[in-house]
Design an enzyme around this catalytic site. Structure first.
Site, mmCIF file in Angstrom:
data_model
loop_
_atom_site.group_PDB
_atom_site.id
_atom_site.type_symbol
_atom_site.label_atom_id
_atom_site.label_comp_id
_atom_site.label_asym_id
_atom_site.label_seq_id
_atom_site.Cartn_x
_atom_site.Cartn_y
_atom_site.Cartn_z
ATOM 1 N N CYS A 98 38.333 39.652 40.533
ATOM 2 C CA CYS A 98 39.765 39.506 40.289
ATOM 3 C C CYS A 98 40.059 39.724 38.816
ATOM 4 O O CYS A 98 39.359 39.184 37.957
ATOM 5 C CB CYS A 98 40.191 38.098 40.706
ATOM 6 N N GLU A 141 45.132 40.343 47.833
ATOM 7 C CA GLU A 141 46.438 40.235 47.160
ATOM 8 C C GLU A 141 47.369 39.271 47.891
ATOM 9 O O GLU A 141 48.114 38.519 47.252
ATOM 10 C CB GLU A 141 47.095 41.608 47.010
HETATM 11 ZN ZN ZN Z 1 42.978 38.908 42.262
#
Ligand code: ZN
Length: 175
Positions: A98, A141
């Site tokens: 991420c 997401e």
């Molecule tokens: Zn992420």
């Protein structure tokens, strides 16, 4: 349209944990938000997806690049407003990372099949079927919109890695 600072887990965990609200039917607001998400994502060459809370906006909007799992490069970011996962399946263990948690990656279980409903960048309602890594990226997401981070999906500490532990895996990109 402008790139915005990315919220990092280290300094902004509370904001990343907040659940995002649906985006109202305000085409100008949606257009601006999607443009900012794209500009921000494009500043991060390893990124293949970004969610609005990662730039401090708690609205249900994401941008995703499709084709990232093919090894042949991926497409440009595409905006999705108010995504809803209607169905998911074919779970598999995959690498995950991420932009808001740089330096960490992990093996997480995510679906390789999704049926997704949402509003596209032109304001049109759609229903898509996504396969393979495209489903993984969207799932990551949509998690952000619910305040869920990939580290929450790590089932055991041996599946969480620091990038500098194993430099051979340093090329992994993340949404
Ligand atoms: Zn992420």
């Amino acid at each position: 349209m402008a790139a915005r600072p990315l919220l990092l887990f280290e300094t902004s965990e509370a904001a990343l944990r907040r659940v995002s609200e649906p985006l109202a039917d305000e085409p100008d607001e949606a257009r601006r938000l999607i443009a900012d998400l794209k500009d921000t994502l494009l500043r991060h060459p390893n990124g293949i997806g970004l969610a609005a809370p990662q730039i401090g906006v708690h609205k249900r909007a994401i941008v995703v690049c499709f084709g990232a799992g093919t090894g042949a490069g991926h497409g440009p970011p595409i905006g999705v407003i108010n995504p809803v996962i209607l169905e998911e399946g074919r779970e598999r263990l995959d690498f995950d990372g991420c932009l808001s948690i740089p330096g960490l990656y992990a093996e997480t279980v995510r679906p390789h099949f999704l049926r997704l409903r949402g509003i596209d960048e032109r304001g049109q309602a759609f229903e898509w079927t996504l396969d393979g890594f495209d489903a993984v990226v969207v799932h990551h997401e949509v998690d952000h919109l619910n305040g869920v981070l990939f580290i929450d999906r790590v089932s055991s500490p041996d599946r969480l890695h620091r990038e500098d532990d194993e430099p051979e895996a340093g090329e992994r990109s993340g949404p």
